[in-house]
Every structure is written in structure tokens, then in C-alpha cells.
Design a protein around this motif. Structure first.
Motif, mmCIF file in Angstrom:
data_model
loop_
_atom_site.group_PDB
_atom_site.id
_atom_site.type_symbol
_atom_site.label_atom_id
_atom_site.label_comp_id
_atom_site.label_asym_id
_atom_site.label_seq_id
_atom_site.Cartn_x
_atom_site.Cartn_y
_atom_site.Cartn_z
ATOM 1 N N VAL A 19 0.865 -1.175 0.000
ATOM 2 C CA VAL A 19 0.000 0.000 0.000
ATOM 3 C C VAL A 19 0.904 1.229 0.000
ATOM 4 O O VAL A 19 1.882 1.294 0.739
ATOM 5 N N LYS A 20 0.606 2.205 -0.865
ATOM 6 C CA LYS A 20 1.425 3.421 -0.928
ATOM 7 C C LYS A 20 1.285 4.199 0.382
ATOM 8 O O LYS A 20 0.172 4.361 0.881
ATOM 9 N N PRO A 21 2.398 4.696 0.898
ATOM 10 C CA PRO A 21 2.367 5.373 2.205
ATOM 11 C C PRO A 21 1.450 6.598 2.226
ATOM 12 O O PRO A 21 0.910 6.952 3.277
ATOM 13 N N ASP A 22 1.234 7.243 1.063
ATOM 14 C CA ASP A 22 0.380 8.439 1.062
ATOM 15 C C ASP A 22 -1.110 8.098 0.976
ATOM 16 O O ASP A 22 -1.956 8.995 0.890
ATOM 17 N N GLY A 23 -1.431 6.807 0.992
ATOM 18 C CA GLY A 23 -2.836 6.409 1.014
ATOM 19 C C GLY A 23 -3.540 6.499 -0.328
ATOM 20 O O GLY A 23 -4.758 6.357 -0.421
ATOM 21 N N SER A 24 -2.763 6.732 -1.410
ATOM 22 C CA SER A 24 -3.392 6.960 -2.714
ATOM 23 C C SER A 24 -3.699 5.666 -3.466
ATOM 24 O O SER A 24 -4.284 5.702 -4.538
ATOM 25 N N GLY A 25 -3.289 4.531 -2.937
ATOM 26 C CA GLY A 25 -3.614 3.285 -3.628
ATOM 27 C C GLY A 25 -2.590 2.208 -3.351
ATOM 28 O O GLY A 25 -1.785 2.310 -2.421
ATOM 29 N N VAL A 26 -2.631 1.180 -4.194
ATOM 30 C CA VAL A 26 -1.693 0.065 -4.076
ATOM 31 C C VAL A 26 -0.608 0.284 -5.131
ATOM 32 O O VAL A 26 -0.899 0.682 -6.263
ATOM 33 N N ASP A 27 0.640 0.061 -4.759
ATOM 34 C CA ASP A 27 1.760 0.294 -5.660
ATOM 35 C C ASP A 27 1.806 -0.789 -6.745
ATOM 36 O O ASP A 27 2.038 -1.957 -6.436
ATOM 37 N N LEU A 28 1.567 -0.379 -7.988
ATOM 38 C CA LEU A 28 1.550 -1.355 -9.084
ATOM 39 C C LEU A 28 2.784 -1.233 -9.980
ATOM 40 O O LEU A 28 2.872 -1.882 -11.019
ATOM 41 N N ASN A 29 3.751 -0.399 -9.558
ATOM 42 C CA ASN A 29 4.964 -0.232 -10.364
ATOM 43 C C ASN A 29 5.848 -1.464 -10.276
ATOM 44 O O ASN A 29 6.148 -1.943 -9.186
ATOM 45 N N ASN A 30 6.253 -1.980 -11.445
ATOM 46 C CA ASN A 30 7.158 -3.125 -11.516
ATOM 47 C C ASN A 30 6.650 -4.345 -10.767
ATOM 48 O O ASN A 30 7.421 -5.105 -10.200
ATOM 49 N N VAL A 31 5.329 -4.494 -10.715
ATOM 50 C CA VAL A 31 4.751 -5.653 -10.053
ATOM 51 C C VAL A 31 4.364 -6.657 -11.125
ATOM 52 O O VAL A 31 3.878 -6.292 -12.188
ATOM 53 N N LYS A 32 4.605 -7.936 -10.855
ATOM 54 C CA LYS A 32 4.247 -8.979 -11.822
ATOM 55 C C LYS A 32 2.732 -9.067 -11.965
ATOM 56 O O LYS A 32 2.019 -9.162 -10.967
ATOM 57 N N MET A 33 2.271 -9.019 -13.209
ATOM 58 C CA MET A 33 0.837 -9.101 -13.485
ATOM 59 C C MET A 33 0.523 -10.460 -14.113
ATOM 60 O O MET A 33 1.384 -11.105 -14.700
ATOM 61 N N ALA A 34 -0.725 -10.881 -13.994
ATOM 62 C CA ALA A 34 -1.125 -12.176 -14.545
ATOM 63 C C ALA A 34 -2.622 -12.182 -14.764
ATOM 64 O O ALA A 34 -3.328 -11.245 -14.385
ATOM 65 N N MET A 35 -3.120 -13.264 -15.352
ATOM 66 C CA MET A 35 -4.556 -13.406 -15.538
ATOM 67 C C MET A 35 -5.197 -13.691 -14.182
ATOM 68 O O MET A 35 -4.661 -14.473 -13.395
ATOM 69 N N ASN A 36 -6.321 -13.045 -13.907
ATOM 70 C CA ASN A 36 -7.062 -13.307 -12.675
ATOM 71 C C ASN A 36 -7.314 -14.825 -12.544
ATOM 72 O O ASN A 36 -7.863 -15.431 -13.460
ATOM 73 N N PRO A 37 -6.898 -15.434 -11.439
ATOM 74 C CA PRO A 37 -6.989 -16.905 -11.322
ATOM 75 C C PRO A 37 -8.395 -17.467 -11.544
ATOM 76 O O PRO A 37 -8.538 -18.542 -12.121
ATOM 77 N N PHE A 38 -9.424 -16.760 -11.106
ATOM 78 C CA PHE A 38 -10.777 -17.279 -11.311
ATOM 79 C C PHE A 38 -11.164 -17.240 -12.797
ATOM 80 O O PHE A 38 -11.904 -18.101 -13.278
ATOM 81 N N ASP A 39 -10.641 -16.231 -13.526
ATOM 82 C CA ASP A 39 -10.895 -16.167 -14.973
ATOM 83 C C ASP A 39 -10.171 -17.299 -15.693
ATOM 84 O O ASP A 39 -10.651 -17.826 -16.697
ATOM 85 N N GLU A 40 -8.999 -17.642 -15.161
ATOM 86 C CA GLU A 40 -8.222 -18.743 -15.727
ATOM 87 C C GLU A 40 -9.027 -20.046 -15.622
ATOM 88 O O GLU A 40 -9.043 -20.866 -16.548
ATOM 89 N N ILE A 41 -9.706 -20.216 -14.497
ATOM 90 C CA ILE A 41 -10.546 -21.403 -14.301
ATOM 91 C C ILE A 41 -11.717 -21.384 -15.291
ATOM 92 O O ILE A 41 -12.053 -22.402 -15.904
ATOM 93 N N ALA A 42 -12.318 -20.202 -15.477
ATOM 94 C CA ALA A 42 -13.428 -20.072 -16.427
ATOM 95 C C ALA A 42 -12.963 -20.405 -17.843
ATOM 96 O O ALA A 42 -13.636 -21.125 -18.589
#
Lengths: 248, 308
Positions: A19-42
Motif C-alpha cells: 500500500v502506498k504510504p500516502d494512502g493513494s492506492g496500491v503500488d503497481l509499479n514493476n509488479v508482476k501481473m497475470a490473468m485473474n486466477p478465477f478467470d483462468e478457471i473459467a
């Protein structure tokens, strides 16, 4: 039977988010992204229906920036027939997503929409139900078993305190729960093959839909932390502590 | 503001989730409770006794028998004009129905509300409870679901009037085939005061039952399980505790042979006291347990059972 599978690009489920310290959101910089696991099941379920000869085509669709193409390539490598990227520069809320998917489902004349019960980022658990409502189609959420019988689909769904089996007249919307199946691993040859499968693009701005967010996120913060307590030496000590606290 | 709250029930009894949702929403103003089902007059009567309920709307009909989202949505949207807030517990029924209602009213639902900060401002967990978002809705109507285990039930000292509402017709494009309830004489997992939970370390279904059953019996506790234990077939699906399973908030949670994956932890954070028993001293569960016992569950759990 034509199946539409919406897939969302989310932070990989193995990543511990910050969580960003300034409360503005979740830090998504340089974070590994993937398909939502439940969508993968679908998606896995849809591909199995094609392999069983029940379905003829699986169309994977995602909504997001150009980079979201990567989850569509994964979907194609898993066995989707073709893919559609609906481009937006905002992060659409479930209601906006449902409006876009309503258009895609109608334009493509699909018989079934199979999607994950929720995305593991916003955990909203709304898109499938909203889509079913806007299409005025029957729905079955939290599916743990799906069988197709002619013009109907039979879905066993997980409900509080047990399971429920419904039969839906097609077209319908079904959302996948964890136990529906175990998605396959994607092989290298299939990743290479996916590169030549068709991937089309639609600019969401051309759809004439109201996609503006309705919820203002004021703050995002860490949940109150639970502090580690005491490591006890014996069962007797545990019982004493619990009795002292009037827990037992 | 007046809130329309969908009552939670199993066809025979009003669920404690309803009383918890009533107290969660009390700050938003008057609450009208909608009891929808087939032959649910007794449930409507029970609902009218909840303190904080201004009126009970009782809708009875065959179309409402199995909590199907489609007829429930038709019923709720037909009443929506009179309400500023439309709410339900974040149960399987609430989760299935309320987004349908929201979409037809063209509003964004606020899911899994854990705190109400103001008339339009709510707190909700995201990323499996690893972050908490405060959101303000800009929609004219507010549609929300409440994570009920986090709230104390409203007392039963009221006497609200009961009003009949016609049940909707239903096209039948969704047909109910069967509902299979898990039969158990233990307390319900979401409402139990004590939960005894097991992980993959139990090794088999027989050992899961043999080791945890007697402890749960002694404490009049609900049984729970980690996803790994459920996937391995040691426990039934509906015993799963965690982000994708049940969220629990008991006074005492005893985690036996559970490592503490973040998804599991998301489901137990609201427990008053967490006890962890695990042979691995580095298991993440010890980082949040109030009391930890490092050792063999096959020795320590029976010893605990015997000494209680």
C-alpha cells in the motif's frame, strides 16, 4: 455454441502487495501481473467444452490499456480461438465492465459467458451478475460443476451451507469458483502458436457508453496489523492464558 | 434515509446474519427488512422482533423458494423507488443478487462493507484483505453488501409492523434442480463463538475428523479448514475459511497445522483471539497468533482436548 470468456489482468496472486504510504492506492509499479486466477478457471472450462465438441469457439476478451494484450496471449495459448482487447485509459469499475461486455456479447452473438466469480484485486464479485442483469440472461454464480445439455446448461454452485444445482436456458452467464477445475499449464509450443491467433481491438470510446467511475476512492490503507503474541511452552500454559482472559 | 435490507434465512429460520446486518446499517437511518421466500411467515414474525427494524416487508411465493437471484432481483427492484439504500449480507444469496439489482438501477455496488464512515462513505477490503479502501459513492441510490461476521447482532426487543408484498412472476429460464445442505449438528461456521480449524498437516480426512472433532465437540466449536485441506479432500468445501471461503470472526480461533497463507489469514483477522498449533516455528501463522504452540498437532491437540 460460442463462449465468451472475459479475463482481467491483475497483480499475480503470489505477489505480496504494498500500500502506498500516502494512502493513494496500491503500488503497481514493476509488479508482476497475470490473468485473474478465477478467470483462468473459467477459460479452462470453456476450452474443455470445445475439446469435448460441445462448444465451437472461445472468445477471450479483456478491457484495459494496450499492455493487457499479454493476458489475451496467455488465453490464446491456453486454447482460446481468438481474442478481443477493448482499450480504455481508465480502470473501469464492474458496472462499466459489464456494460462493455454486454455490447461484446451481443455483437458476437455468444451463447454463454463464462467468467471468474471475482477479480483478486478489487474483490468486488459483481461483473458476472451485472452482465447477466444487463443482458437479461439467467445466471449461475460460484460454479463448481458445469454440464451442457442441448439448449440448457446445468450448473452446480457453491452456496452457504452446501451446494445448489440450477438449470439455465441458454444464453446464460456462469461465474467460476475455485473447484470448477484445475487450469492447465501453458506449453511453449502453444505460446508460439498463440502469436498467430487473431487478436482484434475495439476502442471503448467508440462504444458510446457511460464508463465514468461512480465510486470515489478516498483512501487506501494497510489493514490494522495483528501483532504476534506469545509462544507458549505447554498446553497447560495455553489453557491458563485462555481462562485468564475468560475466553474459555 | 431509509434502507431496504434483504433478510437472510434458510427457509425455516432467520439467520443471525440478518441481525448483524441490522446493527451494521443502523447508523444510516430507518431499516425496512425484506423477508422473501416460500411460506416464510414465521421468519417475517422473527424479523419483526429485531431492534432497529421499522417495518418488515413479507413476500411469499413459489418463485422465491430457492433464493434465486432473478426473482429476488425483480422483487427488490420493484420496491427500490422508496429507498435510498438497498443492502444485503455478503452471503451467497446477497453476492448473487445485489449486483443484479445495482446494474438494473445503474449504480455501482459497494461490496463487502466492513465499516460505515458516513452516509455515503464506506470501508471495504481489497486484495484479499491486504488493503482497506475507503470509498464514497456518487450514485443517487446506494447498493451494498455487508460483511456481517464483523458486527454484533441487533437484540430482539422490537415489534415492527409486517406488510405483505406480492411475489414476482418468474420466467423460469433458471430452474432449480436441487439444493444439498451439509448436515451438521455443530454451530454454523460464520456465527460460531469458537472455530477449530485444520490444515494439510492433518494428513487425511480420517485424521482431520479424529484429531479436530473431539476438540470441536468439547468447545462447542464449528470446524473450519484451510484451502489446502479442502483441496486435499480432508474437509468439505463449505468449511473453507479464507478470502475465497468463509470470513469468520469468532471469540477464539484455533488453527491446527495451518501455515497461514495470506488468503487464509484474510478470513480470520477479525477473530478476537487466535491460537496456532504448528510444528514449524517459522510458519507465518505465528506472526499473527495471540498464542502459539510449537509442536506436533497429533500430540498437542489431543492433550488440549483431554485437559479442557
Amino acid at each position: 455454441m460460442k463462449i465468451l470468456v472475459p479475463v482481467k489482468r491483475v497483480v499475480d496472486f503470489n505477489v505480496r502487495i504494498r500500500v502506498k504510504p500516502d494512502g493513494s492506492g496500491v503500488d503497481l509499479n514493476n509488479v508482476k501481473m497475470a490473468m485473474n486466477p478465477f478467470d483462468e478457471i473459467a477459460l479452462e472450462e470453456a476450452v474443455r467444452l470445445v475439446e469435448a465438441g460441445t462448444a465451437t469457439e472461445v472468445i477471450a476478451v479483456t478491457i484495459g490499456p494496450a499492455v493487457a494484450q499479454d493476458v489475451l496471449r496467455t488465453a490464446l495459448a491456453m486454447g482460446a480461438t481468438r481474442a478481443i482487447l477493448v482499450t480504455t485509459d481508465i480502470a473501469p469499475e464492474p458496472l462499466a465492465v459489464a456494460k462493455i461486455l454486454t455490447r461484446v456479447a451481443r455483437d458476437e452473438s455468444v451463447d454463454l459467458v463464462l467468467l471468474g466469480k471475482q477479480a483478486i484485486d478489487d474483490d468486488a464479485n459483481q461483473t458476472g451478475q451485472m452482465l447477466a442483469a444487463l443482458l437479461d440472461w439467467p445466471q449461475a454464480t460460484f460454479a463448481s460443476e458445469v454440464t451442457v445439455a442441448g439448449e440448457a446448461i446445468r450448473v452446480t454452485r457453491e452456496v452457504d451451507g452446501g451446494t445448489q444445482t440450477l438449470e439455465l436456458t441458454l444464453p446464460a452467464v456462469v461465474s467460476a469458483d475455485l473447484r470448477l477445475n484445475q487450469p492447465r499449464f501453458v506449453s511453449l509450443p502453444n505460446i508460439l502458436k498463440a502469436r498467430s491467433k487473431p487478436l482484434s481491438q475495439i476502442d471503448s470510446a467508440t462504444l458510446g457508453l457511460d464508463l465514468a467511475p461512480r465510486l470515489k476512492v478516498q483512501r487506501t490503507e494497510e489493514p490494522p496489523a495483528r501483532k504476534a503474541g506469545a509462544t507458549l511452552a505447554s498446553v497447560d500454559e495455553l489453557i491458563d492464558r485462555l481462562r485468564a482472559q475468560a475466553i474459555l | 434515509m431509509t434502507t431496504l435490507l434483504l433478510a437472510e434465512h434458510d427457509g425455516t429460520h432467520l439467520s443471525p446474519d440478518t441481525a448483524r446486518a441490522v446493527s451494521a446499517l443502523a447508523g444510516l437511518g430507518d431499516i425496512h427488512l425484506l423477508v422473501a421466500g416460500n411460506a416464510v411467515g414465521d421468519i417475517a414474525a422473527a424479523a419483526s422482533r429485531l431492534t432497529g427494524v421499522g417495518k418488515v416487508l413479507h413476500s411469499d411465493g413459489a418463485s422465491l423458494a430457492h433464493h434465486l437471484a432473478e426473482p429476488l432481483t425483480a422483487l427488490i427492484t420493484s420496491l427500490a423507488g422508496n429507498y435510498e439504500v438497498i443492502a444485503a449480507a455478503a452471503s451467497s444469496t446477497g453476492k448473487s443478487t445485489m449486483p443484479r439489482v445495482a446494474a438494473l438501477l445503474d449504480v455501482m455496488q459497494v461490496s463487502d462493507v466492513i465499516a460505515i464512515d458516513g452516509p455515503r462513505t464506506f470501508k471495504r477490503p481489497i486484495y484479499a484483505g491486504n488493503a482497506i479502501q475507503t470509498v464514497e459513492t456518487t450514485d443517487s441510490k446506494i447498493v451494498l453488501t455487508v460483511r456481517t461476521p464483523l458486527f454484533e447482532p441487533a437484540p430482539e426487543a422490537g415489534n415492527a409492523p409486517i406488510e405483505s408484498v406480492a411475489a414476482p412472476g418468474w420466467s423460469g429460464r433458471t430452474r432449480h434442480v436441487e439444493t444439498q445442505k451439509t448436515v451438521s449438528d455443530r454451530p454454523e461456521l460464520g456465527a460460531a463463538r469458537v472455530v477449530v480449524s485444520g490444515g494439510r498437516a492433518l494428513g487425511s480426512k480420517d485424521q482431520f475428523d479424529a484429531v479436530l472433532g473431539p476438540l470441536a465437540e468439547k468447545l462447542n466449536a464449528a470446524l473450519g479448514a484451510s484451502r489446502a485441506a479442502v483441496d486435499a479432500g480432508y474437509a468439505a468445501n463449505d468449511l473453507q475459511v479464507g478470502q475465497t471461503g468463509k470470513v469468520v470472526a469468532p471469540d477464539l480461533y484455533i488453527a491446527c497445522g495451518i501455515s497461514g497463507a495470506i488468503q487464509h489469514v484474510a478470513g480470520i483477522k477479525a477473530a478476537k483471539v487466535i491460537v496456532a498449533i504448528n510444528s514449524d516455528p517459522n510458519a507465518p501463522i505465528f506472526a499473527l497468533a495471540d498464542y502459539g504452540l510449537v509442536g506436533d498437532i497429533f500430540t498437542l491437540v489431543p492433550e488440549l482436548t483431554a485437559k479442557l
